[in-house]
Write a protein that holds these residues in place. Structure first.
Motif, PDB file in Angstrom:
ATOM      1  N   VAL A 281       0.837  -1.208   0.000  1.00  0.00           N
ATOM      2  CA  VAL A 281       0.000   0.000   0.000  1.00  0.00           C
ATOM      3  C   VAL A 281       0.870   1.257   0.000  1.00  0.00           C
ATOM      4  O   VAL A 281       1.771   1.404   0.837  1.00  0.00           O
ATOM      5  N   VAL A 282       0.579   2.131  -0.954  1.00  0.00           N
ATOM      6  CA  VAL A 282       1.272   3.419  -1.080  1.00  0.00           C
ATOM      7  C   VAL A 282       0.234   4.522  -0.926  1.00  0.00           C
ATOM      8  O   VAL A 282      -0.835   4.477  -1.555  1.00  0.00           O
ATOM      9  N   ALA A 283       0.510   5.503  -0.088  1.00  0.00           N
ATOM     10  CA  ALA A 283      -0.359   6.670   0.058  1.00  0.00           C
ATOM     11  C   ALA A 283       0.378   7.892  -0.466  1.00  0.00           C
ATOM     12  O   ALA A 283       1.583   8.035  -0.260  1.00  0.00           O
ATOM     13  N   PHE A 284      -0.350   8.774  -1.161  1.00  0.00           N
ATOM     14  CA  PHE A 284       0.282  10.006  -1.634  1.00  0.00           C
ATOM     15  C   PHE A 284      -0.744  11.117  -1.736  1.00  0.00           C
ATOM     16  O   PHE A 284      -1.953  10.876  -1.774  1.00  0.00           O
ATOM     17  N   GLY A 285      -0.224  12.346  -1.744  1.00  0.00           N
ATOM     18  CA  GLY A 285      -1.067  13.516  -1.911  1.00  0.00           C
ATOM     19  C   GLY A 285      -0.882  14.092  -3.293  1.00  0.00           C
ATOM     20  O   GLY A 285       0.243  14.178  -3.795  1.00  0.00           O
ATOM     21  N   ILE A 286      -1.971  14.485  -3.912  1.00  0.00           N
ATOM     22  CA  ILE A 286      -1.914  15.013  -5.268  1.00  0.00           C
ATOM     23  C   ILE A 286      -2.166  16.514  -5.237  1.00  0.00           C
ATOM     24  O   ILE A 286      -3.103  16.986  -4.577  1.00  0.00           O
TER      25      ILE A 286
END
Length: 389
Positions: free
Chosen positions: A307-312
């Motif tokens: 699982v990878v979380a990121f902000g756009i």
């Protein structure tokens, strides 16, 4: 099973005894009940004097094989399997708590678990206090004389924060709390919380343990005396897993290690790509040195997970544009599938939390969660790249 055998071998070779047919692969036991040779054997079975099965609401050979495998993997004394991950979560809390008890939980948890804490358990006057994931020094302020359980997820859903399992274990021993760890994201292949002192481990087997988005299931594993309480509760209340789903999940465990190796390789490549993309404001992945708890990941996880979380950049609207532009990746609230999945947690899995509650756990409008699948990493990155641009 020989304890010297490696994880991968145990996952494949831990089986129940074959029938008279000497089948190589464990058969399905699609039966609601079981028969006995005579009245004395039936009496002894109901008295608990042997290990014979009684009724598939609470015992079945397919259940037992799955439990045996998971206990081997987690280093647990005993376990019980459930119809879903949330059945495991609720049944564990319900079995181990009584009216007037108090639960301490890390704030970053799955949305449905939050609902159990805030809407369901209070009906029986069971209260929950949230603590910050990595502010260990403040945890003691939440302890009350009636505190019973300490619950956490690591990595957390959906922000992929980590909790120091050794610190949590030390805290629980000091305050005589039962430590329960949701190990869904890491799986027993990447992390074994019992090695660090956890009393119980919970899995949503629907996720990586199945690994292909086919069936639902859950499990609680750990100390025998605690599992006995959970078994007694579940035997009468009926949240059991179906024999068919247990059979599927047991077979799925045979490929868990090879699947997780590929998941982790793909996820790391994606996280590294996102880290250098101009339209991405931040990235969280346990094996990126930029992760705030990178040292903890090195200590307690074999690899970084899927699982990878990121902000756009651009917030909610740009996030919607990104999801709408994906061509290969799936849009669904699930995770742990062979297919790569993109989710916007604040409008889906955690939508029932208030805006204030989401902000406290870092679920901001620009947060995108990617459950990285088993496709070729070039194709995953290509789809996400074109959607960003």
């Amino acid at each position: 099973m020989d304890k010297k055998q490696q994880f991968e071998t145990q996952a494949i070779r831990t089986q129940i005894e074959p029938t008279h047919a000497q089948e190589h692969s464990t058969p399905l036991y699609l039966t609601s009940s079981f028969t006995y040779a005579d009245a004395e054997e039936m009496r002894a079975t109901f008295a608990g004097e042997n290990d014979n099965n009684i009724y598939s609401r609470f015992s079945n050979p397919n259940f037992q094989e799955l439990i045996d495998k998971l206990c081997q993997m987690e280093g647990a004394e005993d376990g019980y399997v459930f119809a879903t991950g949330m059945a495991a979560v609720f049944s564990t809390f319900a079995a181990l708590s009584k009216t007037g008890d108090h639960i301490i939980s890390c704030r970053s948890i799955f949305g449905s678990t939050h609902t159990v804490f805030t809407k369901i358990l209070p009906k029986w006057n069971i209260e929950t206090t949230y603590v910050e994931v990595n502010d260990v020094e403040s945890w003691g302020e939440a302890v009350r004389p009636n505190s019973k359980l300490f619950y956490l997820e690591t990595p957390t859903n959906p922000g992929v924060d980590l909790v120091d399992l050794q610190a949590a274990s030390d805290f629980c021993k000091k305050h005589q709390l039962i430590l329960i760890v949701d190990n869904c994201f890491a799986t027993p292949y990447l992390q074994q919380p019992i090695q660090f002192g956890a009393d119980l481990v919970i899995h949503s087997a629907t996720k990586f343990i199945d690994g292909q988005g086919r069936v639902m299931g859950g499990a609680t594993l750990g100390k025998k005396e605690l599992i006995e309480e959970i078994y007694a509760f579940s035997r009468s209340t009926g949240p059991a897993l179906s024999p068919f789903n247990a059979w599927i999940l047991s077979k799925s465990l045979e490929t868990l290690a090879v699947r997780m190796d590929r998941h982790c390789d793909n996820a790391l490549r994606l996280a590294e790509f996102l880290s250098s993309h101009p339209k991405v404001s931040w990235v969280k992945y346990p094996r990126l040195p930029s992760h705030p708890q990178y040292a903890i990941a090195q200590k307690q996880m074999k690899a970084g997970g899927a699982v990878v979380a990121f902000g756009i950049n651009g917030g909610l609207e740009q996030g919607k544009n990104f999801l709408n532009a994906l061509k290969m990746c799936s849009l669904t609230a699930n995770l742990g599938d062979s297919r790569t999945i993109a989710t916007h947690p604040s409008s889906t899995t955690h939508a029932k939390l208030s805006e204030e509650e989401r902000q406290k756990v870092g679920i901001t409008p620009e947060l995108i969660r990617i459950s990285v699948g088993l496709e070729h990493s070039d194709d995953i990155i290509s789809d996400i790249q074109q959607a960003l641009e």
